[in-house]
Design a protein around this motif. Structure first.
Motif, PDB file in Angstrom:
ATOM      1  N   VAL A 166       0.796  -1.286  -0.098  1.00 37.33           N
ATOM      2  CA  VAL A 166       0.162   0.024   0.101  1.00 37.33           C
ATOM      3  C   VAL A 166       0.873   1.464  -0.229  1.00 37.33           C
ATOM      4  O   VAL A 166       0.610   2.251  -0.643  1.00 37.33           O
ATOM      5  CB  VAL A 166      -0.800  -0.180   1.118  1.00 37.33           C
ATOM      6  CG1 VAL A 166      -1.822   1.469   1.291  1.00 37.33           C
ATOM      7  CG2 VAL A 166      -1.987  -1.250   1.145  1.00 37.33           C
ATOM      8  N   LEU A 167       1.927   1.090   0.648  1.00 34.12           N
ATOM      9  CA  LEU A 167       2.925   2.297   0.861  1.00 34.12           C
ATOM     10  C   LEU A 167       3.574   2.442  -0.682  1.00 34.12           C
ATOM     11  O   LEU A 167       3.436   3.616  -1.249  1.00 34.12           O
ATOM     12  CB  LEU A 167       4.070   2.021   1.637  1.00 34.12           C
ATOM     13  CG  LEU A 167       5.269   2.997   1.709  1.00 34.12           C
ATOM     14  CD1 LEU A 167       4.617   4.304   2.057  1.00 34.12           C
ATOM     15  CD2 LEU A 167       6.299   2.437   2.700  1.00 34.12           C
ATOM     16  N   GLU A 168       3.817   1.514  -1.195  1.00 30.36           N
ATOM     17  CA  GLU A 168       4.541   1.634  -2.742  1.00 30.36           C
ATOM     18  C   GLU A 168       3.374   2.177  -3.739  1.00 30.36           C
ATOM     19  O   GLU A 168       3.715   2.918  -4.379  1.00 30.36           O
ATOM     20  CB  GLU A 168       5.091   0.212  -3.057  1.00 30.36           C
ATOM     21  CG  GLU A 168       6.229  -0.116  -2.432  1.00 30.36           C
ATOM     22  CD  GLU A 168       6.627  -1.658  -2.901  1.00 30.36           C
ATOM     23  OE1 GLU A 168       6.173  -2.149  -3.619  1.00 30.36           O
ATOM     24  OE2 GLU A 168       7.557  -1.983  -2.046  1.00 30.36           O
ATOM     25  N   GLU A 169       2.211   1.729  -3.423  1.00 31.63           N
ATOM     26  CA  GLU A 169       1.176   2.167  -4.449  1.00 31.63           C
ATOM     27  C   GLU A 169       1.136   3.789  -4.157  1.00 31.63           C
ATOM     28  O   GLU A 169       0.778   4.366  -5.256  1.00 31.63           O
ATOM     29  CB  GLU A 169      -0.296   1.606  -4.153  1.00 31.63           C
ATOM     30  CG  GLU A 169      -0.156   0.058  -4.555  1.00 31.63           C
ATOM     31  CD  GLU A 169      -1.419  -0.816  -4.272  1.00 31.63           C
ATOM     32  OE1 GLU A 169      -2.339  -0.058  -3.460  1.00 31.63           O
ATOM     33  OE2 GLU A 169      -1.466  -2.018  -4.778  1.00 31.63           O
ATOM     34  N   PHE A 170       0.840   4.040  -3.031  1.00 35.91           N
ATOM     35  CA  PHE A 170       0.685   5.485  -2.680  1.00 35.91           C
ATOM     36  C   PHE A 170       1.751   6.238  -3.211  1.00 35.91           C
ATOM     37  O   PHE A 170       1.611   7.319  -3.822  1.00 35.91           O
ATOM     38  CB  PHE A 170       0.583   5.733  -0.887  1.00 35.91           C
ATOM     39  CG  PHE A 170       0.274   6.986  -0.680  1.00 35.91           C
ATOM     40  CD1 PHE A 170      -0.911   7.437  -0.616  1.00 35.91           C
ATOM     41  CD2 PHE A 170       1.330   7.869  -0.472  1.00 35.91           C
ATOM     42  CE1 PHE A 170      -1.328   8.729  -0.089  1.00 35.91           C
ATOM     43  CE2 PHE A 170       0.989   9.466  -0.196  1.00 35.91           C
ATOM     44  CZ  PHE A 170      -0.452   9.546   0.051  1.00 35.91           C
ATOM     45  N   CYS A 171       3.064   5.743  -2.986  1.00 36.42           N
ATOM     46  CA  CYS A 171       4.255   6.638  -3.486  1.00 36.42           C
ATOM     47  C   CYS A 171       4.138   6.631  -4.989  1.00 36.42           C
ATOM     48  O   CYS A 171       4.481   7.761  -5.522  1.00 36.42           O
ATOM     49  CB  CYS A 171       5.563   5.923  -3.099  1.00 36.42           C
ATOM     50  SG  CYS A 171       5.838   5.939  -1.513  1.00 36.42           S
ATOM     51  N   LEU A 172       3.888   5.546  -5.935  1.00 39.98           N
ATOM     52  CA  LEU A 172       3.568   5.573  -7.255  1.00 39.98           C
ATOM     53  C   LEU A 172       2.521   6.542  -7.591  1.00 39.98           C
ATOM     54  O   LEU A 172       2.710   7.433  -8.557  1.00 39.98           O
ATOM     55  CB  LEU A 172       3.295   4.201  -7.868  1.00 39.98           C
ATOM     56  CG  LEU A 172       4.462   3.482  -7.984  1.00 39.98           C
ATOM     57  CD1 LEU A 172       3.800   1.903  -8.214  1.00 39.98           C
ATOM     58  CD2 LEU A 172       5.398   3.785  -8.969  1.00 39.98           C
ATOM     59  N   GLU A 173       1.479   6.726  -7.149  1.00 39.05           N
ATOM     60  CA  GLU A 173       0.262   7.683  -7.364  1.00 39.05           C
ATOM     61  C   GLU A 173       0.669   9.034  -7.018  1.00 39.05           C
ATOM     62  O   GLU A 173      -0.025   9.751  -7.635  1.00 39.05           O
ATOM     63  CB  GLU A 173      -0.944   7.341  -6.558  1.00 39.05           C
ATOM     64  CG  GLU A 173      -1.563   5.853  -6.825  1.00 39.05           C
ATOM     65  CD  GLU A 173      -2.797   5.555  -5.934  1.00 39.05           C
ATOM     66  OE1 GLU A 173      -2.935   6.419  -5.011  1.00 39.05           O
ATOM     67  OE2 GLU A 173      -3.223   4.396  -6.057  1.00 39.05           O
ATOM     68  N   HIS A 174       1.519   9.318  -6.213  1.00 39.00           N
ATOM     69  CA  HIS A 174       1.736  10.788  -5.685  1.00 39.00           C
ATOM     70  C   HIS A 174       3.221  10.946  -6.186  1.00 39.00           C
ATOM     71  O   HIS A 174       3.937  12.080  -5.748  1.00 39.00           O
ATOM     72  CB  HIS A 174       1.419  10.815  -4.375  1.00 39.00           C
ATOM     73  CG  HIS A 174       0.415  10.770  -3.871  1.00 39.00           C
ATOM     74  ND1 HIS A 174      -0.324   9.484  -3.650  1.00 39.00           N
ATOM     75  CD2 HIS A 174      -0.744  11.613  -3.844  1.00 39.00           C
ATOM     76  CE1 HIS A 174      -1.618   9.727  -3.246  1.00 39.00           C
ATOM     77  NE2 HIS A 174      -1.890  10.903  -3.291  1.00 39.00           N
ATOM     78  N   GLY A 175       3.951  10.442  -6.923  1.00 39.40           N
ATOM     79  CA  GLY A 175       5.023  10.429  -7.737  1.00 39.40           C
ATOM     80  C   GLY A 175       6.425  10.858  -6.538  1.00 39.40           C
ATOM     81  O   GLY A 175       7.240  11.349  -6.625  1.00 39.40           O
ATOM     82  N   ILE A 176       6.215   9.971  -5.539  1.00 42.42           N
ATOM     83  CA  ILE A 176       7.189   9.857  -4.409  1.00 42.42           C
ATOM     84  C   ILE A 176       8.454   8.820  -4.786  1.00 42.42           C
ATOM     85  O   ILE A 176       8.064   7.610  -5.155  1.00 42.42           O
ATOM     86  CB  ILE A 176       6.837   9.745  -2.908  1.00 42.42           C
ATOM     87  CG1 ILE A 176       5.511  10.556  -2.679  1.00 42.42           C
ATOM     88  CG2 ILE A 176       7.668   9.638  -1.931  1.00 42.42           C
ATOM     89  CD1 ILE A 176       4.690  10.245  -1.494  1.00 42.42           C
ATOM     90  N   GLY A 177       9.516   9.616  -4.742  1.00 41.26           N
ATOM     91  CA  GLY A 177      10.800   8.539  -5.100  1.00 41.26           C
ATOM     92  C   GLY A 177      11.123   7.500  -3.965  1.00 41.26           C
ATOM     93  O   GLY A 177      10.484   7.629  -2.979  1.00 41.26           O
ATOM     94  N   LYS A 178      12.000   6.897  -4.404  1.00 40.99           N
ATOM     95  CA  LYS A 178      12.433   5.785  -3.219  1.00 40.99           C
ATOM     96  C   LYS A 178      13.546   6.144  -2.489  1.00 40.99           C
ATOM     97  O   LYS A 178      13.550   5.396  -1.390  1.00 40.99           O
ATOM     98  CB  LYS A 178      12.886   4.577  -4.158  1.00 40.99           C
ATOM     99  CG  LYS A 178      12.132   4.008  -4.981  1.00 40.99           C
ATOM    100  CD  LYS A 178      12.132   2.422  -5.047  1.00 40.99           C
ATOM    101  CE  LYS A 178      11.297   1.811  -5.988  1.00 40.99           C
ATOM    102  NZ  LYS A 178      10.218   1.054  -5.357  1.00 40.99           N
ATOM    103  N   GLU A 179      14.225   7.366  -2.317  1.00 42.67           N
ATOM    104  CA  GLU A 179      14.847   7.762  -1.500  1.00 42.67           C
ATOM    105  C   GLU A 179      14.208   8.048  -0.183  1.00 42.67           C
ATOM    106  O   GLU A 179      13.295   8.694  -0.383  1.00 42.67           O
ATOM    107  CB  GLU A 179      15.801   9.242  -1.859  1.00 42.67           C
ATOM    108  CG  GLU A 179      16.270   8.874  -3.420  1.00 42.67           C
ATOM    109  CD  GLU A 179      15.377   9.109  -4.505  1.00 42.67           C
ATOM    110  OE1 GLU A 179      14.493   9.665  -4.390  1.00 42.67           O
ATOM    111  OE2 GLU A 179      15.691   8.577  -5.439  1.00 42.67           O
ATOM    112  N   THR A 180      14.899   7.877   0.873  1.00 42.38           N
ATOM    113  CA  THR A 180      14.239   8.521   2.379  1.00 42.38           C
ATOM    114  C   THR A 180      15.295   9.278   2.851  1.00 42.38           C
ATOM    115  O   THR A 180      16.375   9.347   2.795  1.00 42.38           O
ATOM    116  CB  THR A 180      14.011   6.968   3.024  1.00 42.38           C
ATOM    117  OG1 THR A 180      15.256   6.472   3.394  1.00 42.38           O
ATOM    118  CG2 THR A 180      13.284   6.040   2.516  1.00 42.38           C
TER     119      THR A 180
END
Length: 104
Positions: free
Chosen positions: A86-100
């Motif tokens: 769900v976190l990965e889906e949210f990030c994809l939908e909102h254009g959030i990269g993998k860097e933390t």
């Protein structure tokens, strides 16, 4: 001790807001999209989460509403996910990269 039913069960994106929904109590919080300056991945001892940073106008409004407790107003909100999928889906939908960003 925190009862598990107060933790977010899901995070729902509507056209103009992000809603944090708890297991038993329904919508726990609503964050208006126009009050978010930035969404980024962050990491703490509890794992990876999405940090929603508020605009300056939003912070000022929240401080005014808080009155005497304005020092408790944060410039961001942590969006936690129980499922990595769900976190990965949210990030994809909102254009959030993998860097933390590491969180203190």
């Amino acid at each position: 001790w925190w009862a598990p039913f107060i933790f977010p069960a899901k995070i729902v994106r509507t056209p103009d807001a992000i809603q944090i929904v708890a297991y038993l109590f329904g919508v726990q919080e609503t964050i208006k999209i126009d009050e978010i300056k930035e969404l980024e991945l962050a990491k703490s001892c509890c794992g990876v989460y999405v940090k929603a940073k508020f605009t300056d106008d939003s912070i000022k409004r929240q401080q005014e509403e808080a009155g005497l407790c304005k020092c408790c107003v944060s410039g961001s909100e942590s969006l936690s996910f129980f499922s990595e999928i769900v976190l990965e889906e949210f990030c994809l939908e909102h254009g959030i990269g993998k860097e933390t960003n590491e969180s203190a």
